[in-house]
Design a protein around this motif. Sequence first.
Motif, mmCIF file in Angstrom:
data_model
loop_
_atom_site.group_PDB
_atom_site.id
_atom_site.type_symbol
_atom_site.label_atom_id
_atom_site.label_comp_id
_atom_site.label_asym_id
_atom_site.label_seq_id
_atom_site.Cartn_x
_atom_site.Cartn_y
_atom_site.Cartn_z
ATOM 1 N N THR A 97 8.518 -3.998 -4.263
ATOM 2 C CA THR A 97 7.258 -3.157 -4.558
ATOM 3 C C THR A 97 6.700 -2.366 -3.341
ATOM 4 O O THR A 97 6.611 -1.324 -3.264
ATOM 5 C CB THR A 97 5.935 -4.015 -4.851
ATOM 6 N N ARG A 112 6.343 4.072 -8.389
ATOM 7 C CA ARG A 112 6.523 2.474 -9.056
ATOM 8 C C ARG A 112 7.718 1.975 -9.376
ATOM 9 O O ARG A 112 7.921 1.015 -9.711
ATOM 10 C CB ARG A 112 5.597 2.517 -10.184
ATOM 11 N N SER A 124 6.636 -4.166 -9.740
ATOM 12 C CA SER A 124 5.303 -4.919 -9.962
ATOM 13 C C SER A 124 5.264 -5.302 -11.290
ATOM 14 O O SER A 124 4.492 -6.141 -11.459
ATOM 15 C CB SER A 124 4.396 -3.811 -9.940
ATOM 16 N N LEU A 127 5.578 -9.108 -10.556
ATOM 17 C CA LEU A 127 4.550 -9.737 -10.037
ATOM 18 C C LEU A 127 3.644 -10.488 -10.825
ATOM 19 O O LEU A 127 3.109 -11.533 -10.398
ATOM 20 C CB LEU A 127 3.685 -8.566 -9.183
ATOM 21 N N ILE A 161 -0.727 -7.966 -2.514
ATOM 22 C CA ILE A 161 -0.675 -7.213 -3.842
ATOM 23 C C ILE A 161 -1.487 -5.984 -3.969
ATOM 24 O O ILE A 161 -1.090 -5.061 -4.550
ATOM 25 C CB ILE A 161 -0.441 -8.339 -4.951
ATOM 26 N N LEU A 165 0.001 -2.014 -4.605
ATOM 27 C CA LEU A 165 -0.524 -1.447 -5.816
ATOM 28 C C LEU A 165 -1.250 -0.281 -5.590
ATOM 29 O O LEU A 165 -1.106 0.727 -6.486
ATOM 30 C CB LEU A 165 -0.960 -2.543 -6.932
ATOM 31 N N GLN A 168 0.571 2.681 -4.660
ATOM 32 C CA GLN A 168 1.618 3.265 -5.129
ATOM 33 C C GLN A 168 0.998 4.468 -6.002
ATOM 34 O O GLN A 168 1.949 5.565 -5.986
ATOM 35 C CB GLN A 168 2.124 2.354 -6.280
#
Length: 389
Positions: A97, A112, A124, A127, A161, A165, A168
């Motif tokens: 990621t 992504r 992701s 994840l 995380i 995220l 992204q």
Amino acid sequence: MSGLSRIDDSFLGKWWRNTDRWTLGCVGILIGFGYILMLAASPAVASRIGASRDMFIFKQVIFLTLAGLIIFLTSLLSPQGIKRLAILGCILAIIATALTLVHGIEIKGARRWIAIPFMSIQPSEFLKPCFAVVTGWLLGGMKNRSFFPGMIIACVLFGIILVLLKSQPDIGMLSVIAAVFMIQLFVAGLNLAFVGIGVGSMIAAFIGAYIAFPHVRSRVERFLHPNVGDHYQIDTALRAFGNGGFLGRGPGEGRVKDLLPDAHADFVFAVAGEEYGFLVCLFIVLLFCFIVVRALLKMLKEDDPFIILATTGLVSGFGLQAFINMGSTLHLIPTKGMTLPFISYGGSSAISIALAIGMLLALTRQRINYEETVINTGIPGRKRRMVKL
């Protein structure tokens, strides 16, 4: 499989007897719907982009076949094996990621995906199941060992995380992972005051995302104000449901679905509505509900904190993803590009969900613990000790 008797002591026979066959059957039906609906939805999409009409179908056959194999192989593992697999998977998914921010493919302003031969991977996606199991292990370890900093490690991991995220950006995926994490904290016995703080933080984060990210603000405003922005996809999806009615137009008879740009992916539920009607859509919803409720009910009889928390996280993520896809297609929530498990097109999605279901089946598999038994062999001074696991 019906030929496997109760006295079959083979490895496959034990697996079949101890696995949750009801959940496995529901997953098999969902995969079957994935094949059928891809035949209906993908040809028009492929023709629109200038590709072979059968391109998405052939790829999805490979993806779903691979998904079925992953479910079987993963369900064979022990809880300890699931734990090791999740830790390794979580580490690799975080690294991959992070790589998307540097070498990822940019689509619609988001990075992504990583390109590999024949497909692109969205790290992701992996994840979700791996983080749920790792969090279950960390939070469960607090109950078994004193001074184990499981909560701190889990929060640090979630923070990493969150940053990835957000960068992204993938707010939808982050929302699902955050919701699963909060559910696991609640089940782990977190003080209700802290649960309230966590929920308040999530609401504040959504408000921040609305302010900071134009695409999030656009989707929310289009949901709240029907006269604002482009509503083509959602309007077409609702027309497809209306055209299908109660029993549907019949296989291959849908016409509105051919106008949907993402009919094979995010809006595949609308294709089911047009060609097979309300009853089949209701059946699909009930399949997802059955899998979630059955897993949660099985946890009422479980004593191992790790299995309880990991299973809760896995099934919560599975159910939330299905709800988000179907809810956004029906315009019950703002639109979000999230696949319908095992039914929408997508390699990363199919494989990651298969991994989650395989882990779920492995953790909920029946395990009979026998006490150590000492058997007299009939020979003086000699006994045979048997331990069955």
